[in-house]
Structure formats: C-alpha cells, structure tokens
Write a protein that holds these residues in place. Structure first.
Motif, PDB file in Angstrom:
ATOM      1  N   LEU A  53       0.823  -1.204   0.000  1.00  0.00           N
ATOM      2  CA  LEU A  53       0.000   0.000   0.000  1.00  0.00           C
ATOM      3  C   LEU A  53       0.860   1.257   0.000  1.00  0.00           C
ATOM      4  N   LYS A  54       0.330   2.284  -0.662  1.00  0.00           N
ATOM      5  CA  LYS A  54       1.013   3.560  -0.782  1.00  0.00           C
ATOM      6  C   LYS A  54       0.127   4.663  -0.203  1.00  0.00           C
ATOM      7  N   PRO A  55       0.701   5.791   0.173  1.00  0.00           N
ATOM      8  CA  PRO A  55      -0.134   6.893   0.680  1.00  0.00           C
ATOM      9  C   PRO A  55      -1.228   7.299  -0.288  1.00  0.00           C
ATOM     10  N   ASP A  56      -0.979   7.201  -1.593  1.00  0.00           N
ATOM     11  CA  ASP A  56      -1.997   7.551  -2.588  1.00  0.00           C
ATOM     12  C   ASP A  56      -3.192   6.598  -2.570  1.00  0.00           C
ATOM     13  N   ASP A  57      -3.062   5.468  -1.910  1.00  0.00           N
ATOM     14  CA  ASP A  57      -4.191   4.531  -1.790  1.00  0.00           C
ATOM     15  C   ASP A  57      -5.155   4.932  -0.677  1.00  0.00           C
ATOM     16  N   SER A  58      -4.788   5.919   0.113  1.00  0.00           N
ATOM     17  CA  SER A  58      -5.656   6.369   1.207  1.00  0.00           C
ATOM     18  C   SER A  58      -6.956   6.920   0.651  1.00  0.00           C
ATOM     19  N   SER A  59      -8.053   6.331   1.032  1.00  0.00           N
ATOM     20  CA  SER A  59      -9.368   6.723   0.520  1.00  0.00           C
ATOM     21  C   SER A  59     -10.445   6.035   1.341  1.00  0.00           C
ATOM     22  N   MET A  60     -11.685   6.454   1.092  1.00  0.00           N
ATOM     23  CA  MET A  60     -12.816   5.656   1.517  1.00  0.00           C
ATOM     24  C   MET A  60     -13.066   4.649   0.390  1.00  0.00           C
ATOM     25  N   TYR A  61     -13.158   3.386   0.749  1.00  0.00           N
ATOM     26  CA  TYR A  61     -13.363   2.324  -0.235  1.00  0.00           C
ATOM     27  C   TYR A  61     -14.804   1.835  -0.149  1.00  0.00           C
ATOM     28  N   TYR A  62     -15.407   1.681  -1.324  1.00  0.00           N
ATOM     29  CA  TYR A  62     -16.804   1.269  -1.418  1.00  0.00           C
ATOM     30  C   TYR A  62     -16.926  -0.003  -2.251  1.00  0.00           C
ATOM     31  N   CYS A  63     -17.797  -0.864  -1.816  1.00  0.00           N
ATOM     32  CA  CYS A  63     -18.215  -2.013  -2.591  1.00  0.00           C
ATOM     33  C   CYS A  63     -19.491  -1.626  -3.339  1.00  0.00           C
ATOM     34  N   ALA A  64     -19.618  -2.083  -4.581  1.00  0.00           N
ATOM     35  CA  ALA A  64     -20.790  -1.715  -5.377  1.00  0.00           C
ATOM     36  C   ALA A  64     -21.215  -2.887  -6.244  1.00  0.00           C
ATOM     37  N   ALA A  65     -22.484  -2.872  -6.636  1.00  0.00           N
ATOM     38  CA  ALA A  65     -23.014  -3.904  -7.528  1.00  0.00           C
ATOM     39  C   ALA A  65     -23.873  -3.249  -8.593  1.00  0.00           C
ATOM     40  N   ARG A  66     -23.798  -3.822  -9.787  1.00  0.00           N
ATOM     41  CA  ARG A  66     -24.556  -3.268 -10.897  1.00  0.00           C
ATOM     42  C   ARG A  66     -25.842  -4.064 -11.089  1.00  0.00           C
ATOM     43  N   ALA A  67     -26.940  -3.379 -11.357  1.00  0.00           N
ATOM     44  CA  ALA A  67     -28.221  -4.061 -11.554  1.00  0.00           C
ATOM     45  C   ALA A  67     -28.271  -4.777 -12.892  1.00  0.00           C
ATOM     46  N   SER A  68     -27.519  -4.279 -13.889  1.00  0.00           N
ATOM     47  CA  SER A  68     -27.487  -4.920 -15.200  1.00  0.00           C
ATOM     48  C   SER A  68     -26.099  -5.483 -15.437  1.00  0.00           C
ATOM     49  N   ILE A  69     -25.937  -6.269 -16.517  1.00  0.00           N
ATOM     50  CA  ILE A  69     -24.628  -6.842 -16.799  1.00  0.00           C
ATOM     51  C   ILE A  69     -23.883  -5.959 -17.790  1.00  0.00           C
ATOM     52  N   GLY A  70     -22.584  -6.197 -17.914  1.00  0.00           N
ATOM     53  CA  GLY A  70     -21.743  -5.390 -18.790  1.00  0.00           C
ATOM     54  C   GLY A  70     -20.650  -4.737 -17.974  1.00  0.00           C
ATOM     55  N   TRP A  71     -19.424  -4.867 -18.437  1.00  0.00           N
ATOM     56  CA  TRP A  71     -18.291  -4.313 -17.699  1.00  0.00           C
ATOM     57  C   TRP A  71     -18.413  -2.790 -17.599  1.00  0.00           C
ATOM     58  N   SER A  72     -18.010  -2.274 -16.477  1.00  0.00           N
ATOM     59  CA  SER A  72     -18.009  -0.827 -16.285  1.00  0.00           C
ATOM     60  C   SER A  72     -17.124  -0.448 -15.130  1.00  0.00           C
ATOM     61  N   PHE A  73     -16.485   0.698 -15.245  1.00  0.00           N
ATOM     62  CA  PHE A  73     -15.755   1.333 -14.159  1.00  0.00           C
ATOM     63  C   PHE A  73     -16.407   2.680 -13.831  1.00  0.00           C
TER      64      PHE A  73
END
Length: 124
Positions: free
Chosen positions: A86-106
C-alpha cells in the motif's frame, strides 16, 4: 433488495497490507458485476476493480494492477479486496458496489447498489 456491507479498513504504513470484505445479499441471479471503488477527499470516485461473480473474472485499474487482488467466497457471498504494498496515494474511503445490469463498467453511475464504505489510511 441487494445489500452490501464492507469491513476491514484501517491504518497501515507504506508497504503494508489490508484486506477489505464486502458481504452481499439479495441478488436474484448468480452472475453479477461487482466492483470496488474509492474516493479521497476532494477527488472523484474512481474504480479500483470490477469482478463478475459467476465467471470470477476481474479487471483492475492500472494504479492497483499487481498490488490488489479480488477474490470471492461463494458460500458466504463475500467479496474480498486484498491490498498489498500500500502507498499513501491509496488512502481513501473504499466502497463495494453492484450493478443491476450486466456489462463491464468502471463508471460509478452504472452501479445501483452501494455499501457504506470503509476508510483506508496509509501513512508514509
């Protein structure tokens, strides 16, 4: 109703490791696109990794490629994010998420369900 509950954040020094967990419930199908996002103060929410629960295929953001690994325990419907070096730039609030439909996305706007977030702080 899909529910996501994250845990596992904390504070570590540069080079340390943490494992985040996301316990999921309420899915109506077996193959779902889930993702980890992070957001630092004053910055936009950014995708860290996206993961199909059925095929268990994963895409990683370039910033974390080779350091972060997504895995899943199907029995408990829990997704994990192992974060190494881990690096200082990784400091963040991290969230888990789920998509209602299929298909890759960021794109965060493509994801319907969100956990409450867990804080990761990396000190130098």
């Amino acid at each position: 109703q899909v529910q996501l509950v994250e845990s596992g954040g904390g504070s570590v020094q540069t080079g340390g490791s943490l494992r985040l967990s996301c316990a999921a419930s309420g899915f109506s199908r077996n193959n779902n696109l889930m993702a980890w996002f992070r957001q630092a103060p004053g910055k936009e929410r950014e995708g860290v990794a996206t993961f199909y629960t059925g095929s268990q295929t994963t895409l990683y953001a370039e910033a974390v490629q080779g350091r972060f690994t997504v895995s899943q325990d199907k029995a408990s419907n829990t997704m994990y994010l192992q974060m190494n070096n881990l690096k200082p730039d990784d400091s963040s609030m991290y969230y888990c998420a789920a998509r209602a439909s299929i298909g890759w996305s960021f794109d965060p706007s493509d994801f319907t369900y969100w956990g409450q977030g867990t804080q990761v702080t990396v000190s130098s």
